[in-house]
Write a protein that holds these residues in place. Sequence first.
Motif, PDB file in Angstrom:
ATOM      1  N   UNK A  20      50.402  11.847  88.888  1.00  0.00           N
ATOM      2  CA  UNK A  20      49.467  10.727  89.010  1.00  0.00           C
ATOM      3  C   UNK A  20      48.778  10.503  87.665  1.00  0.00           C
ATOM      4  N   UNK A  21      48.911   9.327  87.130  1.00  0.00           N
ATOM      5  CA  UNK A  21      48.335   8.980  85.826  1.00  0.00           C
ATOM      6  C   UNK A  21      47.071   8.153  86.041  1.00  0.00           C
ATOM      7  N   UNK A  22      45.994   8.542  85.400  1.00  0.00           N
ATOM      8  CA  UNK A  22      44.711   7.844  85.549  1.00  0.00           C
ATOM      9  C   UNK A  22      44.172   7.445  84.184  1.00  0.00           C
ATOM     10  N   UNK A  23      43.805   6.205  84.048  1.00  0.00           N
ATOM     11  CA  UNK A  23      43.183   5.709  82.816  1.00  0.00           C
ATOM     12  C   UNK A  23      41.775   5.220  83.138  1.00  0.00           C
ATOM     13  N   UNK A  24      40.878   5.267  82.184  1.00  0.00           N
ATOM     14  CA  UNK A  24      39.492   4.840  82.390  1.00  0.00           C
ATOM     15  C   UNK A  24      39.138   3.731  81.406  1.00  0.00           C
ATOM     16  N   UNK A  25      38.391   2.760  81.898  1.00  0.00           N
ATOM     17  CA  UNK A  25      37.840   1.704  81.047  1.00  0.00           C
ATOM     18  C   UNK A  25      36.346   1.952  80.942  1.00  0.00           C
ATOM     19  N   UNK A  26      35.868   2.164  79.736  1.00  0.00           N
ATOM     20  CA  UNK A  26      34.474   2.515  79.504  1.00  0.00           C
ATOM     21  C   UNK A  26      33.601   1.262  79.433  1.00  0.00           C
ATOM     22  N   UNK A  27      32.534   1.249  80.212  1.00  0.00           N
ATOM     23  CA  UNK A  27      31.602   0.117  80.187  1.00  0.00           C
ATOM     24  C   UNK A  27      30.815   0.095  78.886  1.00  0.00           C
ATOM     25  N   UNK A  28      30.614  -1.116  78.348  1.00  0.00           N
ATOM     26  CA  UNK A  28      29.859  -1.261  77.110  1.00  0.00           C
ATOM     27  C   UNK A  28      28.437  -1.738  77.355  1.00  0.00           C
ATOM     28  N   UNK A  29      27.928  -2.558  76.459  1.00  0.00           N
ATOM     29  CA  UNK A  29      26.536  -2.988  76.517  1.00  0.00           C
ATOM     30  C   UNK A  29      26.426  -4.512  76.466  1.00  0.00           C
ATOM     31  N   UNK A  30      25.240  -4.983  76.739  1.00  0.00           N
ATOM     32  CA  UNK A  30      24.875  -6.392  76.571  1.00  0.00           C
ATOM     33  C   UNK A  30      24.107  -6.506  75.265  1.00  0.00           C
ATOM     34  N   UNK A  31      24.583  -7.352  74.344  1.00  0.00           N
ATOM     35  CA  UNK A  31      23.951  -7.435  73.022  1.00  0.00           C
ATOM     36  C   UNK A  31      23.950  -8.867  72.521  1.00  0.00           C
ATOM     37  N   UNK A  32      23.155  -9.116  71.496  1.00  0.00           N
ATOM     38  CA  UNK A  32      23.114 -10.434  70.862  1.00  0.00           C
ATOM     39  C   UNK A  32      22.897 -10.284  69.371  1.00  0.00           C
ATOM     40  N   UNK A  33      23.349 -11.279  68.618  1.00  0.00           N
ATOM     41  CA  UNK A  33      23.118 -11.345  67.176  1.00  0.00           C
ATOM     42  C   UNK A  33      22.904 -12.807  66.826  1.00  0.00           C
ATOM     43  N   UNK A  34      22.334 -13.072  65.664  1.00  0.00           N
ATOM     44  CA  UNK A  34      22.078 -14.450  65.267  1.00  0.00           C
ATOM     45  C   UNK A  34      22.500 -14.668  63.821  1.00  0.00           C
ATOM     46  N   UNK A  35      22.870 -15.917  63.501  1.00  0.00           N
ATOM     47  CA  UNK A  35      23.399 -16.242  62.181  1.00  0.00           C
ATOM     48  C   UNK A  35      22.333 -16.189  61.090  1.00  0.00           C
ATOM     49  N   UNK A  36      21.075 -16.277  61.446  1.00  0.00           N
ATOM     50  CA  UNK A  36      19.984 -16.241  60.471  1.00  0.00           C
ATOM     51  C   UNK A  36      18.665 -16.133  61.189  1.00  0.00           C
ATOM     52  N   UNK A  37      17.579 -15.959  60.411  1.00  0.00           N
ATOM     53  CA  UNK A  37      16.269 -15.784  61.049  1.00  0.00           C
ATOM     54  C   UNK A  37      15.252 -16.823  60.601  1.00  0.00           C
ATOM     55  N   UNK A  38      15.718 -17.947  60.041  1.00  0.00           N
ATOM     56  CA  UNK A  38      14.780 -19.007  59.673  1.00  0.00           C
ATOM     57  C   UNK A  38      15.454 -20.366  59.818  1.00  0.00           C
ATOM     58  N   UNK A  39      14.640 -21.353  60.159  1.00  0.00           N
ATOM     59  CA  UNK A  39      15.117 -22.732  60.332  1.00  0.00           C
ATOM     60  C   UNK A  39      14.162 -23.658  59.595  1.00  0.00           C
TER      61      UNK A  39
END
Length: 439
Positions: free
Chosen positions: A295-314
């Motif tokens: 019996x072969x078993x593989x696991x998929x590891x859960x990641x995270x919820x994240x965000x990034x932005x292209x810059x910090x000024x408008x």
Amino acid sequence: MALQTRRRRWASVLAVSALAVAGTGALACPAGAAPQQVDFPTHCIPPAIAGLPPIDGTTTAKITVDNAAPKVGDTVAVTYTVVTPAASNPTDLALPADIMTPTGKVTLGGAQTGNVTVTGPKKNDPVPGRGAFPSFSMTGTFTVTSPGAITLSPGDYNIHTGYILELDTPCTVTQPPAPVSETVTATDSAPVNNRAITLGSSSGKPGDSVTVTGGDFTPGATVTLAGRSGATQTADTAAVTADAQGGFSGSLVVNDTTTTGVVAYEGGAWSQDKGAGPAAYTVVDDTPVPANSQKLTAAVKAGTLSMSQAGDSVQLSSVDFGKGGASQGALQTVTVKDFRGGPAGWSLTGKVTDFTGPGARIDAGRLSWTPACATKAGSPSTCRAGSAGAVGASGATLASTPDGTLTGGEFTVDAGLSLDVPAFTPPGSYSGVLTLTLT
């Protein structure tokens, strides 16, 4: 595979600035849709002390709103600007700055009727004796009660002056209602679905029974309990009846080894509006391995919820001193990555501070946005852009994804920004901070 759900708060600080400039060569604000400026006959009565007869003249005015597409239940901010009053200073005495306090009414018509009370700040330029009163603005709010097109027309107004004597110059619309200056189109609010379920256990062997407890369903309704494999319903179902309070407790036998969750719903088929879940459930397949097999078993590891932005000024566009208007720009692109692999969606919200400058400020409620959201191909979830409208200090939703049996993916979020700068904001640079929160 064990699915893990994490909620993470991530604040992104955006420095936003608007420049109010005076003199030749000032950058003009980009042209855009604007409310209609209207003229209407007005009957004004000078203070008795002036010994003058009533004044029958023409008032020029316009009405603006902070949200032209509200939902029923939303609060709409209204600004009534008298561009050219029908009345003037009734005395030979020059009036100094900041002694005028205007009040008035905005007339609602169409899908919703009534009046909106508006008031203005005690602020004005000096007025020479017998000189024309300057332009002034008054603000107020109303709550949307009916869907459809709601018209806004200028109504009666009063100019109160407090210098040596307290005097009033009331002006009434001669032929009410005045012409329509602005129209908002309201839509019905989506009914809130508070249905919810919990499971007695999060996993079991094939053929095990799991207890499903629910609340806030329609009293007396037949509720279907069902297994889900991803976005597909399995053959495992059961039926229960909600009690007089909308609650129930029932059992569902789960046989399908691909089951990832359990849902409960009213009606003949699953509906997001009349259902609850999915609640995560895993079938532990303990089927013996046949002889001479592995019996072969593989696991998929859960990641995270994240965000990034292209810059910090408008940098928003400049507007002219004395004219004001929309100072516009674009939010730095935000990228959201949801690699959790669970049933929870996410929400990206924002709120902004007041814009401060050289001895003055611009209220946070004058910043509005028009959100946009794109989903990367192959993502299980679909991104939904928030509603266009004011951001303000209390905040608004920029984008979100709904809960589901299996959620996740990559998303890019953008928004057009517009700061409504008052006409006579002192020249200089004004900055506010827009904070984004991902949950």
